[in-house]
Scaffold this motif. Structure first.
Motif, PDB file in Angstrom:
ATOM      1  N   ASP C  12      51.616  60.344  70.349  1.00 28.75           N
ATOM      2  CA  ASP C  12      50.757  60.169  71.533  1.00 28.75           C
ATOM      3  C   ASP C  12      49.393  59.604  71.121  1.00 28.75           C
ATOM      4  O   ASP C  12      48.377  60.301  71.153  1.00 28.75           O
ATOM      5  CB  ASP C  12      50.599  61.508  72.256  1.00 28.75           C
ATOM      6  CG  ASP C  12      49.927  61.338  73.612  1.00 28.75           C
ATOM      7  OD1 ASP C  12      49.579  60.182  73.989  1.00 28.75           O
ATOM      8  OD2 ASP C  12      49.736  62.354  74.304  1.00 28.75           O
ATOM      9  N   PRO C  13      49.377  58.343  70.733  1.00 26.58           N
ATOM     10  CA  PRO C  13      48.100  57.774  70.280  1.00 26.58           C
ATOM     11  C   PRO C  13      47.038  57.791  71.374  1.00 26.58           C
ATOM     12  O   PRO C  13      45.855  58.025  71.086  1.00 26.58           O
ATOM     13  CB  PRO C  13      48.477  56.342  69.874  1.00 26.58           C
ATOM     14  CG  PRO C  13      49.813  56.059  70.487  1.00 26.58           C
ATOM     15  CD  PRO C  13      50.500  57.380  70.618  1.00 26.58           C
ATOM     16  N   GLU C  14      47.445  57.565  72.610  1.00 27.32           N
ATOM     17  CA  GLU C  14      46.463  57.515  73.694  1.00 27.32           C
ATOM     18  C   GLU C  14      45.650  58.808  73.765  1.00 27.32           C
ATOM     19  O   GLU C  14      44.422  58.780  73.886  1.00 27.32           O
ATOM     20  CB  GLU C  14      47.173  57.301  75.040  1.00 27.32           C
ATOM     21  CG  GLU C  14      47.881  55.971  75.172  1.00 27.32           C
ATOM     22  CD  GLU C  14      47.053  54.928  75.925  1.00 27.32           C
ATOM     23  OE1 GLU C  14      45.943  55.258  76.408  1.00 27.32           O
ATOM     24  OE2 GLU C  14      47.518  53.784  76.003  1.00 27.32           O
ATOM     25  N   ILE C  17      43.399  59.257  70.624  1.00 27.41           N
ATOM     26  CA  ILE C  17      42.262  58.343  70.664  1.00 27.41           C
ATOM     27  C   ILE C  17      41.232  58.810  71.677  1.00 27.41           C
ATOM     28  O   ILE C  17      40.021  58.817  71.407  1.00 27.41           O
ATOM     29  CB  ILE C  17      42.766  56.905  70.954  1.00 27.41           C
ATOM     30  CG1 ILE C  17      43.527  56.369  69.737  1.00 27.41           C
ATOM     31  CG2 ILE C  17      41.621  55.984  71.331  1.00 27.41           C
ATOM     32  CD1 ILE C  17      44.382  55.143  70.019  1.00 27.41           C
ATOM     33  N   ASP C 128      38.105  49.616  73.802  1.00 27.96           N
ATOM     34  CA  ASP C 128      39.035  50.700  74.119  1.00 27.96           C
ATOM     35  C   ASP C 128      39.292  50.700  75.623  1.00 27.96           C
ATOM     36  O   ASP C 128      38.382  50.994  76.415  1.00 27.96           O
ATOM     37  CB  ASP C 128      38.434  52.043  73.675  1.00 27.96           C
ATOM     38  CG  ASP C 128      39.335  53.216  74.046  1.00 27.96           C
ATOM     39  OD1 ASP C 128      40.536  52.997  74.316  1.00 27.96           O
ATOM     40  OD2 ASP C 128      38.825  54.356  74.073  1.00 27.96           O
ATOM     41  N   HIS C 129      40.500  50.348  76.003  1.00 32.13           N
ATOM     42  CA  HIS C 129      40.821  50.281  77.438  1.00 32.13           C
ATOM     43  C   HIS C 129      39.762  49.483  78.209  1.00 32.13           C
ATOM     44  O   HIS C 129      39.305  49.895  79.272  1.00 32.13           O
ATOM     45  CB  HIS C 129      40.974  51.677  78.035  1.00 32.13           C
ATOM     46  CG  HIS C 129      42.186  52.408  77.518  1.00 32.13           C
ATOM     47  ND1 HIS C 129      42.156  53.116  76.327  1.00 32.13           N
ATOM     48  CD2 HIS C 129      43.451  52.524  77.989  1.00 32.13           C
ATOM     49  CE1 HIS C 129      43.360  53.643  76.113  1.00 32.13           C
ATOM     50  NE2 HIS C 129      44.164  53.300  77.105  1.00 32.13           N
ATOM     51  N   PHE C 265      49.985  56.467  63.917  1.00 32.42           N
ATOM     52  CA  PHE C 265      50.712  56.723  65.164  1.00 32.42           C
ATOM     53  C   PHE C 265      51.856  55.743  65.284  1.00 32.42           C
ATOM     54  O   PHE C 265      51.923  54.755  64.554  1.00 32.42           O
ATOM     55  CB  PHE C 265      49.787  56.568  66.373  1.00 32.42           C
ATOM     56  CG  PHE C 265      48.606  57.483  66.328  1.00 32.42           C
ATOM     57  CD1 PHE C 265      48.734  58.815  66.689  1.00 32.42           C
ATOM     58  CD2 PHE C 265      47.361  57.019  65.914  1.00 32.42           C
ATOM     59  CE1 PHE C 265      47.644  59.670  66.633  1.00 32.42           C
ATOM     60  CE2 PHE C 265      46.275  57.869  65.857  1.00 32.42           C
ATOM     61  CZ  PHE C 265      46.401  59.198  66.224  1.00 32.42           C
ATOM     62  N   ALA C 268      51.278  51.889  66.888  1.00 33.04           N
ATOM     63  CA  ALA C 268      49.821  51.915  66.771  1.00 33.04           C
ATOM     64  C   ALA C 268      49.303  50.616  66.187  1.00 33.04           C
ATOM     65  O   ALA C 268      50.009  49.921  65.459  1.00 33.04           O
ATOM     66  CB  ALA C 268      49.377  53.074  65.883  1.00 33.04           C
ATOM     67  N   PRO C 271      43.959  52.299  65.312  1.00 41.12           N
ATOM     68  CA  PRO C 271      43.354  53.278  66.225  1.00 41.12           C
ATOM     69  C   PRO C 271      41.965  53.751  65.789  1.00 41.12           C
ATOM     70  O   PRO C 271      41.151  54.114  66.642  1.00 41.12           O
ATOM     71  CB  PRO C 271      44.366  54.428  66.220  1.00 41.12           C
ATOM     72  CG  PRO C 271      45.110  54.282  64.915  1.00 41.12           C
ATOM     73  CD  PRO C 271      45.200  52.797  64.695  1.00 41.12           C
ATOM     74  N   GLN C 274      39.474  51.536  67.163  1.00 42.37           N
ATOM     75  CA  GLN C 274      39.355  51.696  68.614  1.00 42.37           C
ATOM     76  C   GLN C 274      38.374  52.819  68.959  1.00 42.37           C
ATOM     77  O   GLN C 274      37.767  52.824  70.030  1.00 42.37           O
ATOM     78  CB  GLN C 274      40.745  52.001  69.186  1.00 42.37           C
ATOM     79  CG  GLN C 274      40.831  51.996  70.706  1.00 42.37           C
ATOM     80  CD  GLN C 274      42.270  52.134  71.181  1.00 42.37           C
ATOM     81  OE1 GLN C 274      43.210  51.993  70.386  1.00 42.37           O
ATOM     82  NE2 GLN C 274      42.459  52.416  72.459  1.00 42.37           N
TER      83      GLN C 274
ATOM     84  N   PRO D 100      48.900  47.783  71.588  1.00 44.87           N
ATOM     85  CA  PRO D 100      49.275  49.093  72.140  1.00 44.87           C
ATOM     86  C   PRO D 100      48.057  49.990  72.416  1.00 44.87           C
ATOM     87  O   PRO D 100      46.941  49.680  72.020  1.00 44.87           O
ATOM     88  CB  PRO D 100      50.144  49.684  71.024  1.00 44.87           C
ATOM     89  CG  PRO D 100      49.606  49.085  69.772  1.00 44.87           C
ATOM     90  CD  PRO D 100      49.141  47.689  70.146  1.00 44.87           C
ATOM     91  N   HIS D 101      48.328  51.079  73.095  1.00 40.70           N
ATOM     92  CA  HIS D 101      47.401  52.204  73.348  1.00 40.70           C
ATOM     93  C   HIS D 101      45.987  51.794  73.757  1.00 40.70           C
ATOM     94  O   HIS D 101      45.002  52.437  73.390  1.00 40.70           O
ATOM     95  CB  HIS D 101      47.375  53.202  72.182  1.00 40.70           C
ATOM     96  CG  HIS D 101      47.122  52.642  70.798  1.00 40.70           C
ATOM     97  ND1 HIS D 101      45.905  52.153  70.419  1.00 40.70           N
ATOM     98  CD2 HIS D 101      47.938  52.501  69.721  1.00 40.70           C
ATOM     99  CE1 HIS D 101      45.976  51.746  69.154  1.00 40.70           C
ATOM    100  NE2 HIS D 101      47.197  51.940  68.715  1.00 40.70           N
TER     101      HIS D 101
END
Lengths: 328, 328, 328, 328
Positions: C12-14, C17, C128-129, C265, C268, C271, C274, D100-101
């Motif tokens: 579950d990298p999300e 992170i 990040d997102h 991850f 991934a 990360p 990120q 990803p993520h």
């Protein structure tokens, strides 16, 4: 052994090159100031006749894609083309471009070796012992500022004429349709291919000859591997007199280097180039994609067409990317 | 005032653009997946007929030289082409290249904006309120990776057909042969030019129209000045319906920006682009050198010819340098 | 398993992170307009103290050579640097340059990704997102025109301070001096390295930490292989709180990607980047050559020095090549 | 007239250059294989002493911005830097990057002449009658492949030492703070500036001297104009013996060309370069922004500092962009 058959000693490239250069030299043929070599052999009448060959109007591009998935691996600083954006659609949608009334734009740049993909070699590309086309000194022709004498811009309007496909891959290897790496195409091979393909593939003065080996077909299937500089089918060094005698204007292949590799001497590096570019004044195309054209020609049993293969008009360039169009 | 005559308010570009876009839209005309727009209007039969137009076989390049003496001055990071050498004749003569048997070589690279000189605008070049050709979202089409949908590679084999020269410079200004900067070419101007030039200049479906304003002639004589983006003669915004109705495949001019500058609205930036690229799907050429062609056409009173103007097959490009060849 | 030990689920990298990002966020710490993140932690007094660390005056460059023999293989259009000449000595000797009184010159250009070799990542390099450093939207920060907010030019004068070498390769693998690919350096590893190296390697506020894994030593010996993006030793994702707590100003490694690869991850991609770039505002260096420095530090048992690692002042860049100088 | 006072005939640059070259030659001084010239004059002890000069820890970048708003106008293919993006924040926000993520990225490339902005001239940059630094032949040193002998990479770790600012602009023109274009700074001017500025500006062996003329201040205020190659204040040709006698390691100015322009001979092109680079082996910096440094030095009345001005480690380069850091 072809080279020996023609009286060449594979251990003595210098002698073979010198003898062949004398035999096929066109120095002075078009005057002291000439900058385009065998492209002189296409005249307007030939272009008009070539246009009259068009039957169906089918237009085929003989260009590979220009992108990072190309064959280059860095040899002598040759990279694949690097295409980057100056403006994008994501920017336009994000509303950050600052233009009025809702207009948005995308724009782009490229950085690439002029011989990274489908290309013409210009006459300033190769020298023989410091001699360039028409007997000039290499250093008087091509400096860091470019080719000040025989730059590709001189050919900007010239490379339009009758194209002839010689599909050696299909002719010599009917099953596979591909010549094996290291296969040296001989003058006899060219003649037998012409005979087999029939009268539409007769090669004569001012023609633009395209020779399909099938190596590109293989690279497309199996990956580039050492396509850029490695073993390949191609013209034998011994074909120089054949090319000269037929007075062709230009020639192109579906391989990186036009001539067979490994080359036929030891040691050697592109000896056929060394003869036909500076001595004969021949314009050579490399990395042309001939597969669609070959299918069309095989289907129609017609191997001649109008060829328009205009290089970019880059001042002083010793080569140019090109998108050759065969109009059938 | 042309714009007002057509019912447009020069102070309201948004409304004029929206109304014209609706009037000339080709969205969906060639299916949802279309990537080439009006280039669909050239078919093989049209190409065969175009080839049949060739009389003398004269081949004319419509390309400017690509070098540092070009018109670019840095707007939005557009430079003139930077051509540099990887290997030179001076090196070859100096014997420093390390190749065997006396072979020497020259090789080169280029870094350039794809729209720095004679060029095609691809369909991903311009957006209207975030909409790209055929109704797609700009950000779904052109990202930093390039144009993933309508890249110029889709047009690689297509831009071959009947060319027609409309020499507005000579027609409207018989003495000077050049339109003044800021002159907006109207639909009536185009029609009267066609009428005056005679039946070989009739414009119809699938044609590649080249419009000479004479501005390039002036720039060649007087220096580039603000050729790249400054005042210029060019097509009026009001010609969009004319271009649409005639079903032309492509159009090119001898100016930086195709349309009249300053543009006809205030404020404005290239409103005709905003309509004809994303809505009509029209491929536009800019900075074409039409002077030699114009002289040949005037001398022969024939304004039609075979045009082969193949862009480089650059994957994902929103434009391409081109060396257009007119075969007369 | 380090990740699990810290309470993270590798599947579950999300979530990992997000949780880590919250824990180490510096958003707002230096005001809404901040453009340099943890580089704020070096002040003039720290620089003066760092200069006072200089003992022998030995100056060590931590830069790799910038040339075509570098590690890049084309990933996302990253090439090795292409350096070409505008003028050469062979030209000068050949007397073709046209300058007076015997002066001759050589000049050159380069085309390169800003992160092709020894480099700093700018704060606009990772999101990040869709969030950039200090909570801005990525699209408000970095467009096709570059990074309009946190461009590397903001750091032009800042990256000068106390450098500390942590030689994890020698510490954890005293015999080989190199960590194996895939080894994730933990916070405990960092602490034990500091303890072993002694008080000159204590890490504190404003320090520029350089972590040697030894992977570059291996690449130099065995060839680049997949150095650019393949398996590598590097910092564990779990070190983020350690980096945050120590208030370091910047960090660099001798690897392509700073953090361990494959990442911890599944799936991934980088990360730790990120978290530490957009949330912590940490400036990261990659592909630094730490071998000579490591030898000098080992010989003197002193691991602190004055570090001057000024990026090029490229407006709007999200990274920069750098020649970091350690002054011992 | 300074040149005449020194016994030079302004109509005979060849003689003046030859005589001065003999007078200041360092050929052989550091052995036959030397590749760094006067940079040999900085040793570790000098660097340690230079570090001890640091008082406040203020760090000042002496670099101009690298962007399209720079001074270049195309002379010998020198452009301003073209910085383009490989990935952007708008793309990341648009979710088109495929990582990803939620990680997103921006990345970039640059194409630039190595001497387009703040820079070092390498020892391979200038030749005298085909002779390069230390008596080598120019063609044996710099080919199309780059400088194989004295490439800038040899200086990668060396240009760290005591910096001294000589603010000729303020000294000679206390009101304006700027020398007028065409003003030739003489050895007497340098001496009087040192005397006026006081003991912290004494110039001696191994020093890196930075000379502020104020021309950049003017260009920043009035626009670049002909900054790149036009008239400028700068060092007189007659200062060569002064520079040689003081055994400085390197020198830089805030002008395009270091020496006064127009040059002091007729015709002439950069005669001081022709002497100090190939004969003295002096590394020269150009287009350095000295204004902030000058203010700081004036405020503190201290004109010496630690200078770290590491070129990029570009293999075979004859120059390098640099971000020089003065640490006060």
């Amino acid at each position: 052994m072809l080279v020996q058959a023609a009286g060449f000693d594979p251990r003595d490239p210098e002698a073979a090159i010198a003898a062949t250069a004398r035999a096929v030299s066109n120095w002075g043929r078009w005057g002291e100031d000439d900058a385009v070599g065998t492209l002189n052999l296409i005249d307007d009448r030939a272009r008009a006749r070539a246009a009259a060959l068009v039957r169906t109007g089918e237009s085929i591009s003989l260009s590979l894609p220009f992108d990072m998935d190309g064959p280059q691996k860095g040899w002598r600083r040759r990279t694949n083309p690097v295409h980057t954006m100056l403006d994008t659609g994501t920017d336009a949608e994000a509303g950050v471009q600052g233009f009025p009334h809702g207009i948005g734009g995308a724009d782009d740049v490229i950085a690439m070796p002029l011989q990274c993909s489908t290309q013409w070699d210009g006459l300033g590309h190769i020298f023989d012992h410091g001699a360039a086309w028409n007997g000039r000194r290499a250093g008087d022709v091509v400096t860091s500022l470019g080719d000040g004498v025989t730059g590709i811009e001189n050919a900007a309007s010239l490379i339009t004429g009758r194209g002839v496909l010689l599909d050696l891959g299909r002719h010599l290897r009917p099953d596979a349709g591909e010549l094996e790496d290291g296969y040296a195409i001989s003058a006899a091979d060219l003649d037998s291919c012409i005979a087999a393909q029939g009268p539409t593939s007769t090669v004569g003065a001012g023609d633009i000859v395209v020779v399909r080996t099938g190596q590109l077909t293989r690279a497309r299937r199996d990956g580039w591997g050492d396509y850029a500089g490695g073993a390949a089918p191609g013209l034998s060094f011994t074909t120089a007199p054949w090319l000269h005698a037929r007075n062709i204007a230009a020639i192109a292949t579906d391989t990186w280097g036009f001539e067979v590799r490994p080359n036929e001497f030891e040691p050697a590096f592109q000896p056929l180039h060394q003869v036909v570019i500076p001595h004969m004044g021949l314009t050579i195309g490399e990395m042309w994609d001939l597969d669609t054209l070959a299918e069309a020609c095989a289907a129609s049993s017609r191997y001649e067409f109008l060829m328009v293969a205009a290089p970019l008009r880059i001042t002083g360039a010793v080569g140019s990317p090109v998108n050759p169009i065969a109009l059938l």
